[in-house]
Structure formats: structure tokens, C-alpha cells
Design a protein around this motif. Sequence first.
Motif, short mmCIF file in Angstrom:
data_model
loop_
_atom_site.label_atom_id
_atom_site.label_comp_id
_atom_site.label_asym_id
_atom_site.label_seq_id
_atom_site.Cartn_x
_atom_site.Cartn_y
_atom_site.Cartn_z
N ASP A 1 2.67 59.28 14.97
CA ASP A 1 0.74 59.91 15.76
C ASP A 1 0.27 60.65 14.79
O ASP A 1 -0.37 60.20 13.89
N GLU B 1 -3.31 66.41 22.09
CA GLU B 1 -3.06 65.18 20.34
C GLU B 1 -4.80 64.91 20.01
O GLU B 1 -5.02 63.85 20.55
N TRP C 1 -6.31 60.57 29.05
CA TRP C 1 -6.37 60.91 27.47
C TRP C 1 -7.27 61.57 26.70
O TRP C 1 -7.11 62.08 25.59
N LYS D 1 -7.86 56.64 20.90
CA LYS D 1 -7.10 56.12 22.08
C LYS D 1 -8.17 55.74 23.38
O LYS D 1 -8.49 55.46 23.62
N PHE E 1 -5.26 60.75 20.65
CA PHE E 1 -5.51 60.53 21.86
C PHE E 1 -6.63 60.34 21.50
O PHE E 1 -7.31 60.10 22.85
N PRO F 1 1.92 59.85 21.71
CA PRO F 1 0.65 58.63 21.24
C PRO F 1 0.41 57.42 20.71
O PRO F 1 0.00 56.73 20.95
N GLU F 2 1.37 57.23 19.42
CA GLU F 2 1.94 55.46 18.70
C GLU F 2 2.28 55.40 19.92
O GLU F 2 1.81 53.68 19.76
N SER G 1 -5.97 64.41 27.48
CA SER G 1 -5.11 65.21 25.75
C SER G 1 -5.00 66.29 24.68
O SER G 1 -6.09 65.67 24.06
N ASP H 1 1.06 54.02 29.72
CA ASP H 1 0.57 55.22 28.93
C ASP H 1 2.03 55.61 28.90
O ASP H 1 2.82 55.80 28.87
#
Length: 435
Positions: free
Chosen positions: A153, A399, A394, A405, A402, A208-209, A397, A204
Motif C-alpha cells: 500500500d 492507513e 474503512w 478505498k 483506506f 489495504p491493497e 482505519s 475485507d
Amino acid sequence: MTDLNETGDGTGWQSDKFIANLAKRKRSENRFRRLGLCAILLALTLLAILLFSIFSKGYSAFIQTYVTLDITFSESVLDKDGHRDPAKLRSANYSKLVQNALREKFPDVKERQNLRTLFGLVSKESTSTLREMVMNDPGLVGKTVPVELLASDDVDMVNKGYIERDLPEIDRRVKNNELDWLDVLESEGAIAFHFNSAFFTNGDSREPEKAGIAGAMVGSFYTLLIVIAISFPIGVMSAIYLEEFAPRNKFNDLIEVNINNLAAVPSIVFGLLGLAIFLNIAHLPRSAPVVGGLTLALMTLPTIIIAARAALRAVPDSIRQAALGLGASNQQAAFHHVLPLAMPGILTGTIIGLSQALGETAPLLMIGMVAFIADIPGGAFDPATVMPVQIFLWADSPERAFVEKTSGAIMVLLGFLILMNALAIFLRKKFERRW
């Protein structure tokens, strides 16, 4: 007859006072019209800003960074005995193949910490890719072939411009040595963007990737299936009874008032009701689409009943009277003549109610559909989540990956809502009757 043009008190339609009042009313009307146009322009501007914010952050979720490496499917790593036993091939250490390829690409990297960082350029999903390749073609063992592997990610965020290279190293998740390695790979043409099909096929994930919306989409499908299977027949039958058969008395008036009030009750109250009845009393499985569907069906019922009653009320009484005059019973007149003519309006109201259910989050949080579910549900009784709850998870999250996403999932959800409302408009235009 009095001539207003000749009144002596100066109030005739050609008097200065009348003309001044008329001009004042016209100015007031023009001001109101301009205020209305300004309100519409402001609403459209805010909507455009919202959509631009979502699309500008979410479009990149549909593309993903891949790194091409020369992978040597070493027999000493995968199959020392040379028997090509499927069980041994499946349990082999495929991450070792990726590490060996990166070591060969960057032989100067020796320190353990730098090696760990180097190995982090490629997603952990790459081991599944290599395993699937070998299981499909065991003849790869002993060969060296170029393979496109999913990047991590952080690498993906760098290539998409979300991590600025100009920032001081201490303020970046990606350090200078990682940027140097990426520059080498990019100069060799080993980095490429591809359509992120996994976003629509994976469930899920903590990575993330690898995260996708397939599980949430399937969960939303099962949930809406339960909603329409329960709320549509009960709602339509209730509307027919109240509009066509129910006597006008205080009891039925109380029912109508309660239906109208339930349509305005906050959705989280229905979540509490579902928690109390379906989980604590009926002991249905927590975080399952069947519970979510039952809860949302209760919430959608008042909307469908009100829409169906309005559609039935719009059918002229002459249709009923003609049917009764030809010898039809009240039931035959309602089901054979009134209901078919009211069905376009009923379907429109039902689709709007389902659109509302598709976008609800609060009731589902109360019944436990906020759990992390990595597997795609296989039925209405399997643990699942839905699109709005997935977006909620998400968005919480930490990161950076996300964020895209979340915006991408919002775009998909908006697409479904637009399609459902477009279907409602199509049905109304195609089947509506003008009396």
C-alpha cells in the motif's frame, strides 16, 4: 357599477398609490425568485463540491500498482523431493521466492532492517499469486519467469502521488532508500498500473491493497432480498386493507397515525428493536443478513405502506364503481382492477424504500454487523457486513490507502442508489396512467 378609475379616494387602478403598490409587489416577487435561484445554485454548488471531493479521492481505488519481478521457482524451496506432491507445493514457502527475487534485484542490500524494508515493497498477497500459479502449472518449478506482483500500500500511495517525495524523510512513511529502489524499478519498466479487479472480487482485509467490497456487496444483496421478501407483500396488503376494506373508526385511525409516526422514527430505534427481538429473544445469528434484513424490513414497512396507499388513492373511484356495477365483488375490484393500476406507484415507493434501506448504517451497527468479516458470505445466515458499514469501518482505519478505498466504495454505493432511483423513475414514466 362603480368605476375604479374614477374613485375619489385615490385608490383607482390608475392612481399613483395603486401603481406604487403594484411595483412594490413585483419587486418583492422578483426578490423571492432571485432568492430561490440563489438557494438552488448554492445547493448545486455544495453538491458539486461533495461529489468532487468523493471522486477526486476515490477514482484511484479502481487502479492498483504492480511490480514485475523475475521469480525463480526454485525446486529446493518448493519441492526438494521432486515428487510434485500437491500438498507440499501448496504449503511451500512462496515468500522465500519473492525475497530471493528482490535480493537478486538489489544485491547491495545487506542489513537485516533494510532487507525487511525491501521485502515490504511487495504485498503479502504475492505469495497467494505464486501459489496459485504453481498449483495451476506445476511445470513452473525449476523455471524463472517474470511475474507481476501486487505492490504494498505504501508503494501504491507513492505512485499515486498521495505520499509527497519532497517532504523530509522523518515526515514520510516511505524512506529515501525505498524511493531509490522504486526509482530503479520504474526506470526498468517494472512498475505498472492495472485495473483493480480485486476491489470488486475480494472481501475485507487488514491490508489495504488486498481489501475489496465483494463481501459487503453480497451482504447487501442478501439483506435487501430479505427486506423486499418481507416488507413488500406485508406493506402492499396492509395498504390495500386500510384503503379499500378497513372501516372508518377510531381504531383504524389510530393505526394510520402510528404508521405515519413510524415513518419519522429515527432508524437507530429500529436497530434497538431488532437487537431486542431478533437477537435477544429469537436468538438469530448475530451479524447475519437475515437479522439485518428483518430489522430494515421493519424500518421500510411504513414507507411502503404510505406510498402504496397514495398510489391506491390516486386510482379514480369510477374504476371501482364500474367494476362493482358489472358484478365484481369488493375483493375482485380491489385486486383485479385497482391494484394493477396502482402498481407503478407502489413499485416506485418500494424502490425508494429499498434505496433508503441500502444506505442505512445505524440499525445494522446495533445488531452487530459492524464486525470485521473477511470471507464472502455464502447465504443469509452467514456472518456478513453491508456497503454502508464497510464504508464506516474503512473510514475509521488509520492507513492512508483506506481513504481511497472509502471514497471508491462510496462511489459504488452512489452508483447503486442512482440505478435504483432511475429504475423507479422509469417504472413511473412507463406505466403511469393519466386520468
